[in-house]
Design a protein around this motif. Structure first.
Motif, PDB file in Angstrom:
ATOM      1  N   TYR A  87      10.596   7.605  43.737  1.00 11.07           N
ATOM      2  CA  TYR A  87      11.770   8.786  43.718  1.00 11.07           C
ATOM      3  C   TYR A  87      12.954   8.259  44.623  1.00 11.07           C
ATOM      4  CZ  TYR A  87      13.507  13.288  44.863  1.00 11.07           C
ATOM      5  OH  TYR A  87      14.256  14.416  44.943  1.00 11.07           O
ATOM      6  N   ASN A  88      14.080   8.412  43.943  1.00 13.69           N
ATOM      7  CA  ASN A  88      15.127   8.137  44.797  1.00 13.69           C
ATOM      8  C   ASN A  88      16.246   9.432  45.439  1.00 13.69           C
ATOM      9  OD1 ASN A  88      16.416   9.107  42.395  1.00 13.69           O
ATOM     10  ND2 ASN A  88      16.949   6.561  41.634  1.00 13.69           N
ATOM     11  N   GLY A  89      15.716  10.335  45.110  1.00 14.87           N
ATOM     12  CA  GLY A  89      16.476  11.528  45.131  1.00 14.87           C
ATOM     13  C   GLY A  89      17.243  12.306  44.356  1.00 14.87           C
ATOM     14  N   THR A  90      17.752  11.527  43.370  1.00 17.85           N
ATOM     15  CA  THR A  90      18.566  11.897  42.228  1.00 17.85           C
ATOM     16  C   THR A  90      17.959  12.129  40.989  1.00 17.85           C
ATOM     17  OG1 THR A  90      19.067   9.653  41.751  1.00 17.85           O
ATOM     18  CG2 THR A  90      20.323  10.780  43.222  1.00 17.85           C
ATOM     19  N   THR A  91      16.703  11.338  40.633  1.00 16.69           N
ATOM     20  CA  THR A  91      15.737  11.679  39.551  1.00 16.69           C
ATOM     21  C   THR A  91      14.352  12.314  39.680  1.00 16.69           C
ATOM     22  OG1 THR A  91      15.365   9.254  39.188  1.00 16.69           O
ATOM     23  CG2 THR A  91      17.237   9.921  37.910  1.00 16.69           C
ATOM     24  N   PHE A  92      14.029  13.134  39.368  1.00 19.49           N
ATOM     25  CA  PHE A  92      12.767  13.595  39.878  1.00 19.49           C
ATOM     26  C   PHE A  92      11.526  13.125  39.030  1.00 19.49           C
ATOM     27  CE2 PHE A  92       9.954  17.157  41.225  1.00 19.49           C
ATOM     28  CZ  PHE A  92      10.683  17.386  42.540  1.00 19.49           C
ATOM     29  N   THR A  93      11.558  11.593  39.082  1.00 18.26           N
ATOM     30  CA  THR A  93      10.282  11.078  38.799  1.00 18.26           C
ATOM     31  C   THR A  93       9.593  10.134  39.717  1.00 18.26           C
ATOM     32  OG1 THR A  93      11.760   9.254  38.010  1.00 18.26           O
ATOM     33  CG2 THR A  93      11.329  10.897  36.397  1.00 18.26           C
ATOM     34  N   TRP A  94       8.455   9.797  39.434  1.00 17.78           N
ATOM     35  CA  TRP A  94       7.720   8.941  40.526  1.00 17.78           C
ATOM     36  C   TRP A  94       6.649   8.041  39.638  1.00 17.78           C
ATOM     37  CZ3 TRP A  94       7.687  14.403  41.014  1.00 17.78           C
ATOM     38  CH2 TRP A  94       8.159  14.738  42.403  1.00 17.78           C
ATOM     39  N   ASN A  95       6.473   6.746  40.255  1.00 22.19           N
ATOM     40  CA  ASN A  95       5.337   6.115  39.655  1.00 22.19           C
ATOM     41  C   ASN A  95       4.132   6.726  39.388  1.00 22.19           C
ATOM     42  OD1 ASN A  95       7.240   3.908  40.176  1.00 22.19           O
ATOM     43  ND2 ASN A  95       6.298   3.424  42.084  1.00 22.19           N
ATOM     44  N   ASP A  96       3.619   6.296  38.321  1.00 20.36           N
ATOM     45  CA  ASP A  96       2.270   6.963  37.427  1.00 20.36           C
ATOM     46  C   ASP A  96       1.196   7.197  38.556  1.00 20.36           C
ATOM     47  OD1 ASP A  96       3.648   7.308  35.074  1.00 20.36           O
ATOM     48  OD2 ASP A  96       2.770   5.504  34.474  1.00 20.36           O
ATOM     49  N   ASP A  97       0.946   6.360  39.568  1.00 22.41           N
ATOM     50  CA  ASP A  97      -0.016   6.423  40.291  1.00 22.41           C
ATOM     51  C   ASP A  97      -0.028   7.057  41.631  1.00 22.41           C
ATOM     52  OD1 ASP A  97       1.275   4.480  41.370  1.00 22.41           O
ATOM     53  OD2 ASP A  97      -0.247   3.052  41.781  1.00 22.41           O
ATOM     54  N   VAL A  98       1.229   7.737  41.850  1.00 22.75           N
ATOM     55  CA  VAL A  98       1.462   8.479  42.984  1.00 22.75           C
ATOM     56  C   VAL A  98       0.771   9.900  43.238  1.00 22.75           C
ATOM     57  CG1 VAL A  98       3.291   9.545  44.431  1.00 22.75           C
ATOM     58  CG2 VAL A  98       3.879   7.515  43.216  1.00 22.75           C
ATOM     59  N   SER A  99       0.054  10.091  44.202  1.00 26.56           N
ATOM     60  CA  SER A  99      -0.724  11.407  44.387  1.00 26.56           C
ATOM     61  C   SER A  99       0.013  12.575  44.903  1.00 26.56           C
ATOM     62  CB  SER A  99      -1.779  11.354  45.439  1.00 26.56           C
ATOM     63  OG  SER A  99      -1.312  11.120  46.823  1.00 26.56           O
ATOM     64  N   THR A 100      -0.279  13.625  44.557  1.00 23.51           N
ATOM     65  CA  THR A 100       0.397  14.916  44.776  1.00 23.51           C
ATOM     66  C   THR A 100       0.729  14.901  46.314  1.00 23.51           C
ATOM     67  OG1 THR A 100      -0.602  16.224  42.728  1.00 23.51           O
ATOM     68  CG2 THR A 100       0.314  17.683  44.891  1.00 23.51           C
ATOM     69  N   VAL A 101      -0.208  14.613  47.043  1.00 20.24           N
ATOM     70  CA  VAL A 101      -0.159  14.691  48.472  1.00 20.24           C
ATOM     71  C   VAL A 101       1.094  13.834  48.996  1.00 20.24           C
ATOM     72  CG1 VAL A 101      -1.221  13.877  50.756  1.00 20.24           C
ATOM     73  CG2 VAL A 101      -2.797  15.069  49.238  1.00 20.24           C
ATOM     74  N   LYS A 102       0.892  12.521  48.322  1.00 19.60           N
ATOM     75  CA  LYS A 102       2.301  11.595  48.684  1.00 19.60           C
ATOM     76  C   LYS A 102       3.608  12.271  48.194  1.00 19.60           C
ATOM     77  CE  LYS A 102       1.486   7.232  49.224  1.00 19.60           C
ATOM     78  NZ  LYS A 102       1.391   5.738  48.866  1.00 19.60           N
ATOM     79  N   LYS A 103       3.614  12.762  47.079  1.00 23.81           N
ATOM     80  CA  LYS A 103       4.935  13.456  46.534  1.00 23.81           C
ATOM     81  C   LYS A 103       5.409  14.559  47.477  1.00 23.81           C
ATOM     82  CE  LYS A 103       3.688  12.625  41.750  1.00 23.81           C
ATOM     83  NZ  LYS A 103       3.171  12.983  40.360  1.00 23.81           N
ATOM     84  N   ILE A 104       4.397  15.447  47.927  1.00 23.53           N
ATOM     85  CA  ILE A 104       4.830  16.371  49.003  1.00 23.53           C
ATOM     86  C   ILE A 104       5.169  15.820  50.170  1.00 23.53           C
ATOM     87  CG2 ILE A 104       3.918  18.304  50.224  1.00 23.53           C
ATOM     88  CD1 ILE A 104       2.077  19.107  47.757  1.00 23.53           C
ATOM     89  N   PHE A 105       4.399  14.930  50.809  1.00 23.43           N
ATOM     90  CA  PHE A 105       4.887  14.291  51.950  1.00 23.43           C
ATOM     91  C   PHE A 105       6.101  13.672  51.916  1.00 23.43           C
ATOM     92  CE2 PHE A 105       5.084  10.210  54.754  1.00 23.43           C
ATOM     93  CZ  PHE A 105       4.728  10.924  56.034  1.00 23.43           C
ATOM     94  N   THR A 106       6.618  13.239  50.717  1.00 22.28           N
ATOM     95  CA  THR A 106       8.049  12.548  50.854  1.00 22.28           C
ATOM     96  C   THR A 106       9.132  13.590  50.856  1.00 22.28           C
ATOM     97  OG1 THR A 106       7.991  12.300  48.304  1.00 22.28           O
ATOM     98  CG2 THR A 106       7.239  10.336  49.583  1.00 22.28           C
ATOM     99  N   HIS A 107       8.844  14.751  50.673  1.00 21.30           N
ATOM    100  CA  HIS A 107       9.865  15.886  50.965  1.00 21.30           C
ATOM    101  C   HIS A 107       9.429  16.750  52.154  1.00 21.30           C
ATOM    102  CE1 HIS A 107      10.268  15.039  46.706  1.00 21.30           C
ATOM    103  NE2 HIS A 107      11.342  15.568  46.852  1.00 21.30           N
ATOM    104  N   ALA A 108       8.595  16.167  52.873  1.00 20.83           N
ATOM    105  CA  ALA A 108       8.381  16.823  54.301  1.00 20.83           C
ATOM    106  C   ALA A 108       9.416  16.251  55.171  1.00 20.83           C
ATOM    107  CB  ALA A 108       7.007  16.688  54.852  1.00 20.83           C
ATOM    108  N   THR A 109       9.423  16.995  56.533  1.00 22.42           N
ATOM    109  CA  THR A 109      10.131  16.322  57.643  1.00 22.42           C
ATOM    110  C   THR A 109       9.489  16.122  58.927  1.00 22.42           C
ATOM    111  OG1 THR A 109      11.002  18.671  58.363  1.00 22.42           O
ATOM    112  CG2 THR A 109      12.363  17.512  56.698  1.00 22.42           C
ATOM    113  N   GLY A 110       9.780  15.272  59.675  1.00 22.93           N
ATOM    114  CA  GLY A 110       8.833  15.055  61.070  1.00 22.93           C
ATOM    115  C   GLY A 110       8.866  16.123  61.854  1.00 22.93           C
ATOM    116  N   ASP A 111       9.892  16.842  62.055  1.00 18.22           N
ATOM    117  CA  ASP A 111      10.083  18.156  62.952  1.00 18.22           C
ATOM    118  C   ASP A 111       9.219  19.152  62.415  1.00 18.22           C
ATOM    119  OD1 ASP A 111      11.878  18.380  61.055  1.00 18.22           O
ATOM    120  OD2 ASP A 111      12.980  19.834  61.903  1.00 18.22           O
ATOM    121  N   LYS A 112       9.161  19.232  61.175  1.00 23.74           N
ATOM    122  CA  LYS A 112       8.124  20.570  60.831  1.00 23.74           C
ATOM    123  C   LYS A 112       6.726  20.021  60.809  1.00 23.74           C
ATOM    124  CE  LYS A 112      11.489  23.398  59.406  1.00 23.74           C
ATOM    125  NZ  LYS A 112      11.668  24.590  60.421  1.00 23.74           N
TER     126      LYS A 112
END
Length: 840
Positions: A87-112
């Motif tokens: 996921y590069n931030g401009t196209t909403f796609t991931w590699n096929d084996d990426v879990s939902t947990v990791k997809k959500i984590f990549t949109h989280a922020t450290g402070d939150k």
């Protein structure tokens, strides 16, 4: 032909023992009438819903460089994972084996993330340790080392994704093997080692502070949803502009289903939200139930982990897992070592009292009940008619409600008593040694030979000398259960065994519901996947569409089987009959069975490895044992199509059929609870069908008004005594097929002399097929020995027809062939398909 009913039912009493398995079988040398010191139960786990200090906790504040450093570590990890996932931030796609947990984590922020840890009251030291586990990096795994199983290596997200992958493999095939560190292991071994590894990581951070684990987990589930709704949806809209297609509000449910394609996580979120009364700011407002549940989950697994990491070592656990995968133990020492591990684990990590287990399970099933409700709402599938017959008085129409019935009214208490008696009995070393020998004697035989021994029909057998090994193993198992039946805690409480049986009935209901729901959900998701692919037009994945279409069809057939099996089982009636079982008389019958000298009988009836009288099946020791254990009587077959003669020889070809003799209590138990007991024993029954004599054309009008037809026939069950005949008189001149939807057809150049010399008389039938590297069709006739020929040429009224066996099918439409390696969790019906070609 059916797999031997006796093979799956002979250890019927063993179905009542719910834990350690059959690890000791010999003539009891421990007096069951002697009152023994009861097993000491483990103290109940802490219920974190009883005090606000547990479920609310005290929020903390992180400050200074500790807060800054950990936020930076998390931000760096998030950026790294975002790049790794495609996921590069401009196209909403991931590699096929990426879990939902990791997809959500990549949109989280450290402070939150740290805000949620602080709200959960996670102390600074533990917060730092948990962040370190999340952000941990490790060198790429060496070749052949796909799963990290060592505590201290690998990060949390990778561990989670590997655990998901292992669970998927295990769900697909429990007997699958995978290579880890260059060694082939059963997937179940690797799965449990991964769970051990992850539990070790968490236990190292939290220790016994289960309330902190529960609060942290709860906050992260709530935060994950806020990331989806507050960040990911907007990111998707932006990345998809100007092609964004949703004109209305893209909410959590729609986004999880249509964009992340994750129904399971969505259903979990919705159940969590209901349980915690999650507010619009994604804050749980009612924490008692969820903290209690999460706390139980953690503390229970912690107890298991501490047993294996403190009472023993990791190497011992690895050895225990390897031993548990063995079909039999090669030596007495192996058997005794496994039993020592197993008994210790039962006593020190499993045996909580029934009151705690009921509390624990009720908390679990309450949450699961909500998940089932949301699952049906989200996936939009209906309850089968067979399940609709269940009312709240029968336990209800969900897996969870049936399991709540199963554990109530002293049924769980009774099952734990069975476990305790088994634990007590396996403490005698000679018992373990005896069973090890019997088990090795039988299971060291080749699988092919064991299949022949366990088959109702002895055709093709070359030697019957090893049948006694099968019989003696079953007798040993019955002796173990005789010890249970005569134990003083069982004989002094006449309701114990009936309660165990009732537990099994409700569990059968529950598992049937869960199985059907799972398949229907899978079909809904597969249908959605097909629709997504079809939208791609020329770029669609046709192979994926074909695979998902096939899955839907096969699942539908299995659902039909499960529904009809459930209706036939009539568990309402079984629940009424269970308390009326005469256990005292049944115990006497078991004693009668195990008192027989089967070895002497076997030796008296054999000559050079074969029965003295080849045509008298009763001389086989296996048949003699089965007839001693389970009594049957000849009765009129109401489905017999011929002219019935009351004085005819009693056989299935003359309109007679054997049924359970219900004056014998063991037979009555099987007659009334056959399906449930086989389910409890982990067995299914495959019924093979053969074509009946009336072949006919089935017509179907096409859209253009043209009448199409194909060859069809009725079917009836193949039994050991009755291979139904197949009349070919109605075959047309030319080529016919009993197998639709297959590409290949037999060609005349395949008809060699070997087939033409093995012609059958009119009325003979191509019947059973077996898998032995290739499908082999077999014939049953007066002229040919069964199980020996492949394909058949039949000469009928001067014309030669060639029958080429196409395979066993799950349906009479011949759409779904039974593939080598396929497994089924319910009783199934299979139909044979043949290509029929006129040779001359």
């Amino acid at each position: 032909m059916k797999k031997s009913i006796f093979f799956v039912l002979v250890i019927v009493i063993a179905a009542f023992v719910m834990v350690l398995g059959l690890t000791a079988c010999t003539e009891p040398n421990t007096d069951p009438t002697t009152i023994k010191q009861p097993i000491t139960t483990i103290p109940a786990l802490t219920d974190y819903s009883t005090n606000a200090s547990y479920y609310e906790g005290t929020p903390v504040t992180y400050g200074g460089s500790v807060k800054t450093n950990n936020e930076t570590l998390l931000a760096t990890k998030i950026a790294s994972e975002k790049q790794n996932t495609g996921y590069n931030g401009t196209t909403f796609t991931w590699n096929d084996d990426v879990s939902t947990v990791k997809k959500i984590f990549t949109h989280a922020t450290g402070d939150k993330i740290l805000e949620r840890f602080a709200k959960a009251g996670l102390p600074e030291v533990k917060m730092t340790q948990l962040v370190a586990y999340i952000v941990r990096t490790s060198d790429p795994y060496p070749t052949g080392k796909e799963y990290e199983l060592i505590i201290g290596q690998g990060d949390l997200l990778t561990d989670y994704e590997e655990l998901e992958k292992l669970n998927d493999i295990y769900d697909e095939d429990e007997d699958a093997k995978i290579v880890v560190d260059g060694v082939s292991k059963f997937v179940n071994e690797v799965l449990r080692l991964k769970q051990y590894k992850m539990m070790g990581e968490i236990a190292k951070i939290f220790g016994g502070d289960g309330d902190q684990v529960a609060r942290t987990a709860s906050e992260m589930v709530a935060y994950a949803q806020s990331v989806v709704v507050g960040t990911m949806i907007d990111a998707y809209k932006e990345a998809s502009a100007p092609s964004y297609v949703y004109t209305g509000q893209l909410d959590l449910t729609t986004f999880m289903k249509e964009i992340l394609f994750d129904y399971d996580t969505l259903v979990y979120f919705l159940s969590y939200n209901k349980t915690t009364s999650l507010n619009d700011d994604f804050q749980p407002t009612d924490k008692k139930a969820i903290i209690k549940l999460y706390g139980y989950y953690y503390l229970y697994e912690l107890g298991d982990y501490r047993f294996w990491s403190e009472t023993y070592k990791r190497e011992d656990y690895v050895e225990y897992l390897a031993l548990s995968m063995k079909e039999y133990f090669d030596t007495v020492e192996e058997a005794q070592k496994y039993t020592r591990y197993d008994r210790d684990h039962y006593e020190k990590a499993y045996r909580y009292d029934a009151a705690f287990y009921e509390t624990y399970y009720r908390a679990h099933f309450t949450f699961q009940e909500d998940m089932e409700t949301f699952e049906r709402a989200v996936d939009v599938y209906n309850i089968p008619v067979a399940i609709q017959s269940l009312t709240p008085g029968d336990g209800g129409q969900t897996y969870s409600s049936q399991m709540v019935q199963a554990i109530g009214n002293n049924r769980l208490v009774a099952n734990l008593l069975m476990s305790d008696i088994n634990w007590e009995y396996t403490g005698v070393a000679t018992n373990v040694a005896s069973y090890q020998q019997r088990s090795k004697d039988y299971y060291s035989l080749s699988e092919a030979l064991r299949n022949l021994i366990e088959d109702d029909n002895p055709g093709g057998r070359l030697n019957f000398a090893d049948d006694i090994k099968y019989v003696m193993l079953q007798v040993e198992r019955l002796k173990t259960q005789y010890y249970t039946l005569t134990h003083h805690k069982v004989t002094t409480d006449k309701d114990v065994l009936s309660n165990v049986l009732l537990y099994q009935i409700y569990t059968y209901n529950a598992d049937t519901i869960r199985g059907i729901q799972s398949l229907r959900k899978e079909n809904v998701i597969a249908t959605a996947e097909i629709a997504r692919e079809e939208k791609k037009g020329a770029n669609k994945d046709t192979a994926l569409i074909a695979e998902r279409t096939d899955t839907i069809g096969r699942n539908t057939i299995i659902i039909e089987n499960m529904s009809s099996n459930f209706s036939a089982a009539n568990t309402k009636s079984q629940i009424e009959k269970a308390p009326r079982t005469n256990w005292e008389e049944l115990t006497k019958e078991v004693r009668t069975v195990i008192s027989e000298d089967y070895k002497a009988y076997h030796e008296q009836t054999m000559t050079n490895g074969r029965p003295r009288y080849e045509n008298t099946n009763e001389t086989q020791v296996k048949t003699y044992f089965e007839d001693t254990l389970i009594k049957r009587v000849w009765v009129k077959d109401n489905n017999y199509e011929g002219v019935f003669n009351e004085n005819s020889e009693k056989s299935e070809t003359n309109g007679w059929v054997k049924e359970y003799d219900t004056t014998w209590n063991i037979s009555r138990l099987l007659n009334e609870h056959d399906t449930v007991l086989r389910h409890a024993n982990g067995s299914v029954e495959i019924t093979y069908y053969a074509a009946k004599s009336n072949v006919y054309n089935e017509y179907k009008m096409t859209a253009t008004g043209v009448a199409e037809y194909r060859r069809r026939t009725d079917y009836s069950i193949i039994t050991s005594d009755n291979y139904v005949t197949w009349s070919f008189a109605s075959l047309e001149n030319g080529t016919g097929t009993f197998c639709a939807n297959l590409d290949k057809k037999p060609t005349k150049d395949k008809y060699t002399s070997i087939y033409k010399t093995e012609s059958l008389e009119s009325g003979d039938v191509p019947a059973i097929a077996v898998w032995n590297g290739e499908w082999k069709a077999n014939a049953q006739s007066n002229k040919l020995t069964p199980y020996l020929i492949t394909n058949i040429t039949a000469t009928i009224d001067g014309k030669v027809y060639y029958f080429e066996f196409a395979g066993w099918f799950m349906d009479i439409e011949f759409k779904y062939i039974v593939r080598p390696g396929d497994s089924y969790d319910c009783d199934m019906r299979f139909y044979p398909a043949f290509f029929v070609t006129k040779v001359n």
